[in-house]
Write a protein that holds these residues in place. Sequence first.
Motif, mmCIF file in Angstrom:
data_model
loop_
_atom_site.group_PDB
_atom_site.id
_atom_site.type_symbol
_atom_site.label_atom_id
_atom_site.label_comp_id
_atom_site.label_asym_id
_atom_site.label_seq_id
_atom_site.Cartn_x
_atom_site.Cartn_y
_atom_site.Cartn_z
ATOM 1 N N SER A 237 0.826 -1.209 0.000
ATOM 2 C CA SER A 237 0.000 0.000 0.000
ATOM 3 C C SER A 237 0.857 1.254 0.000
ATOM 4 O O SER A 237 0.594 2.209 -0.735
ATOM 5 N N TYR A 265 2.905 10.753 5.864
ATOM 6 C CA TYR A 265 3.316 9.352 6.010
ATOM 7 C C TYR A 265 4.436 9.222 7.044
ATOM 8 O O TYR A 265 4.471 8.259 7.821
ATOM 9 N N SER A 339 -5.865 11.921 7.841
ATOM 10 C CA SER A 339 -5.902 10.453 7.927
ATOM 11 C C SER A 339 -5.075 9.929 9.090
ATOM 12 O O SER A 339 -5.176 8.748 9.447
ATOM 13 N N ILE A 343 -5.844 6.456 11.623
ATOM 14 C CA ILE A 343 -4.777 5.460 11.657
ATOM 15 C C ILE A 343 -4.265 5.269 13.073
ATOM 16 O O ILE A 343 -3.753 4.194 13.425
ATOM 17 N N CYS A 369 -7.383 -2.689 5.426
ATOM 18 C CA CYS A 369 -6.924 -1.299 5.434
ATOM 19 C C CYS A 369 -6.047 -1.017 4.206
ATOM 20 O O CYS A 369 -6.253 -0.013 3.506
ATOM 21 N N GLU A 373 -7.195 1.406 1.114
ATOM 22 C CA GLU A 373 -6.423 2.622 0.821
ATOM 23 C C GLU A 373 -6.062 2.694 -0.658
ATOM 24 O O GLU A 373 -6.226 3.744 -1.295
ATOM 25 N N SER A 377 -8.355 5.133 -3.078
ATOM 26 C CA SER A 377 -7.489 6.225 -3.556
ATOM 27 C C SER A 377 -7.448 6.262 -5.083
ATOM 28 O O SER A 377 -7.481 7.337 -5.690
ATOM 29 N N TYR A 393 -8.338 8.276 0.253
ATOM 30 C CA TYR A 393 -7.439 7.707 1.253
ATOM 31 C C TYR A 393 -7.981 7.936 2.666
ATOM 32 O O TYR A 393 -8.014 7.020 3.500
ATOM 33 N N ALA A 396 -11.101 5.728 3.269
ATOM 34 C CA ALA A 396 -10.764 4.326 3.523
ATOM 35 C C ALA A 396 -10.294 4.125 4.959
ATOM 36 O O ALA A 396 -10.733 3.197 5.652
ATOM 37 N N ASP A 397 -9.400 5.002 5.433
ATOM 38 C CA ASP A 397 -8.910 4.875 6.805
ATOM 39 C C ASP A 397 -10.022 5.098 7.823
ATOM 40 O O ASP A 397 -10.073 4.429 8.869
#
Length: 455
Positions: A237, A265, A339, A343, A369, A373, A377, A393, A396-397
Amino acid sequence: MSGVGIPARDRRLVLDAYALTASSVGNALTGLLCYVLSARLYSRDVVGQAAGLTAGLVLISAIASLDLHTALQRFLPGAGRSGGRLMWGCYLTAAVASAVVAVPFVLLFGADLFGGRPVWGLAWYPASVAFWSVFALQDVVLLGLGAAVLVPVENLVFGLLRLALLVVFVGGGGFAVFASWLLPVVLLVAVVNVVIWRRVLPRFAAAAEPGPPGWDVGTVARFVGGSHIGNLVGVASANLLPLIVVARLGTEGNAVFYIAWMVPYSLRMVAFNFGSSLLVHGSVDPAQIPSLLRTALRRQATLLAPVVAVILLFARPLLLVFGPAYAQAADLLRLLTLSLLPIVVVSAYLPIARVTGRLFEAVAISIVCGVAELGVSWFGLTHGGLTGLGAGYLAADCVVALLVLPRLAAFLATPSRARHAAPSAAFAGLTGAAAGRGSSPRRRGRRRAEKGVRR
């Protein structure tokens, strides 16, 4: 366990998480400096060859490590006097698997990365990947043995040695740049393991409570069998998303995306590091998981809330530092930063699921997950560009976090001692079914021994 012991365990969780986070920050800064220095001192062809060699090394290690780092987080804190045997087994397994997987990589990329001499590459590259895999496991070993404070020191030395060797090897080719990465790894594998085996491990074994170990080869193998699948989906991912952007928007679009992507990230490492620390300390005493969880979430909120607020307010000025073209990704940066909130929920529950024996559940969450993502996305990218990608994104989270939140809330709402029976019962029942005979009796014996010591 006395009332004084509970906050002490919480403090250790926070200190370990801070140590891992400091290590992550140090790695990011020294890595950036190494990239800048390489670009200044070496030609693009040399840098490209070295980047291919190091990228292959990291990817092969991620595939061949079999998620043994998670197994060490789970089982090493309670291994007691058998901790050395567990460490050797993980070291050897990761090293051999890495060397084997590296062979087809060398044969496949021999013409491009190894100067058309794959046989020569076979003489040293598989061993290089094996050393890197052991080096990566050392951080987890230090965490599991209660010496996480050494992790940022080790990685700072690694980064500084890399910088120094880049200067020393100026004039060399791609292999010289790669050597500036590899030689510190070999040195630190030797030095750190001397410290572990002569200092850290004996102290850990002497402080271990009596009772049988909480692991055997079959239990660890079954644990990593499922966990590795979820880990690979997570790696995919993180690494496939930029490739998806390239396929849709080209390299220039990916450059805009990548800057906005790397900031949030990197911040995710805070959540991942607290999750690792929670897994280690929750494995030592599952009764304290609710207290540890509340402490972890409070400290993460303290660290992340100001950063999230700054990025939401000043996303555009921050991106203007990189150039006017990058400022168009301000909304993407905001969405990816948001996000972080879901997470944190997911990364807090995964270690709890592993400690309490809900291994299938942990694997399923990781897979769902990662797949969500990527899938959502891609849908957002095709319909709304980079902003649509960010919205997908985040969505999804959020969906995964909403599925996980009720389970996490059950631990938050219950005092530590009242919750003691539930994790223990769940662990005994679920791991008994998953790990086969012998696992549950050993753990029951261990709990009886622990109760005797506490009395």
